[in-house]
Scaffold this active site. Structure first.
Site, mmCIF file in Angstrom:
data_model
loop_
_atom_site.group_PDB
_atom_site.id
_atom_site.type_symbol
_atom_site.label_atom_id
_atom_site.label_comp_id
_atom_site.label_asym_id
_atom_site.label_seq_id
_atom_site.Cartn_x
_atom_site.Cartn_y
_atom_site.Cartn_z
ATOM 1 N NE ARG A 1 6.825 3.666 -7.541
ATOM 2 C CZ ARG A 1 5.852 4.237 -8.374
ATOM 3 N NH1 ARG A 1 5.595 5.430 -8.166
ATOM 4 N NH2 ARG A 1 5.016 3.499 -9.195
ATOM 5 C CE LYS B 1 9.156 2.017 -10.170
ATOM 6 N NZ LYS B 1 8.599 0.963 -10.266
ATOM 7 C CG HIS C 1 6.703 -1.357 -2.295
ATOM 8 N ND1 HIS C 1 6.779 -0.093 -2.919
ATOM 9 C CD2 HIS C 1 6.157 -2.304 -3.229
ATOM 10 C CE1 HIS C 1 6.382 -0.293 -4.219
ATOM 11 N NE2 HIS C 1 5.870 -1.556 -4.428
ATOM 12 N NE ARG D 1 3.324 1.691 -5.911
ATOM 13 C CZ ARG D 1 2.781 2.799 -6.338
ATOM 14 N NH1 ARG D 1 2.470 3.681 -5.726
ATOM 15 N NH2 ARG D 1 2.763 2.628 -7.715
ATOM 16 C CG HIS E 1 0.457 0.734 -11.288
ATOM 17 N ND1 HIS E 1 -0.292 -0.253 -10.690
ATOM 18 C CD2 HIS E 1 1.525 0.536 -10.466
ATOM 19 C CE1 HIS E 1 0.034 -0.579 -9.680
ATOM 20 N NE2 HIS E 1 1.374 -0.114 -9.725
ATOM 21 C CE1 TYR F 1 -0.654 -4.156 -4.902
ATOM 22 C CE2 TYR F 1 -1.109 -2.933 -6.959
ATOM 23 C CZ TYR F 1 -0.196 -3.185 -5.964
ATOM 24 O OH TYR F 1 0.816 -2.821 -5.628
#
Length: 191
Positions: free
Chosen positions: A41, A65, A135, A138, A161, A170
């Site tokens: 990110r 995150k 992004h 990514r 994730h 995806y």
């Protein structure tokens, strides 16, 4: 989750990376490779410090995150780009941050600077895309991994994730492949 993921094809990624091959673009090349190869990110790139890079073990430590600490591989390509920037392109500044601004006042970059740098790289490369932020790199990293045979759990690990359901988004990028395996709707003839 109904939408098709936004991504750039491999040819556009190569053009963007190639647009950063000049000696004065060493920082941009290292940043682009972190985005498109490891799916970092913009904020993770901006926060990258020298202590996060383990040259001996070949890994990069990220605090993503939720302040979760993760390790990613430091590939030869990314390592070479980082070294080139650190040795030949990075101005001398006593800060633990790897990436700093190019112009005075010299200071560590932030996520907005990463996004602006990506927009400039897209323009230099002549890549036309509705999506110009960091992004999209990514998303492109995720779909490129899938196109090259990386499993969904593997992509999920690299992208960090928490849920594989997020990564499953995806899997919808290859509409031709999906059309080949799609079952006809009950009661209707196939297209």
């Amino acid at each position: 989750m109904a939408s098709i993921p936004r991504f750039l094809p491999d040819a556009d990624i190569a053009r963007i990376s190639g647009a950063c091959n000049e000696e004065r673009r060493l920082r941009d090349r290292a940043i682009i490779l972190l985005l498109v190869r490891l799916g970092l990110r913009a904020s993770e790139v901006a926060r990258l410090s020298f202590d996060d890079i383990d040259w001996r073990q070949g890994s990069i430590r990220l605090c993503g995150k939720g302040r979760r600490e993760e390790l990613l591989p430091l590939t030869q390509e990314i390592g070479d780009a980082l070294l080139a920037y650190i040795e030949r392109g990075r101005p001398a500044l006593a800060t633990p941050s790897v990436f700093i601004t190019e112009y005075a006042p010299l200071r560590p970059i932030d996520r907005i600077a990463v996004k602006c740098m990506v927009k400039r790289a897209l323009k230099r490369a002549g890549v036309e895309s509705r999506y110009k932020g960091a992004h999209i790199q990514r998303h492109s990293a995720a779909t490129a991994m899938l196109r090259h045979g990386v499993s969904l759990p593997g992509v999920s690990t690299v992208l960090r994730h928490r849920s594989q359901a997020m990564t499953a988004h995806y899997a919808k990028f290859d509409t031709a492949l999906l059309a080949a395996i799609a079952q006809p709707w009950p009661g209707r003839s196939p297209c």
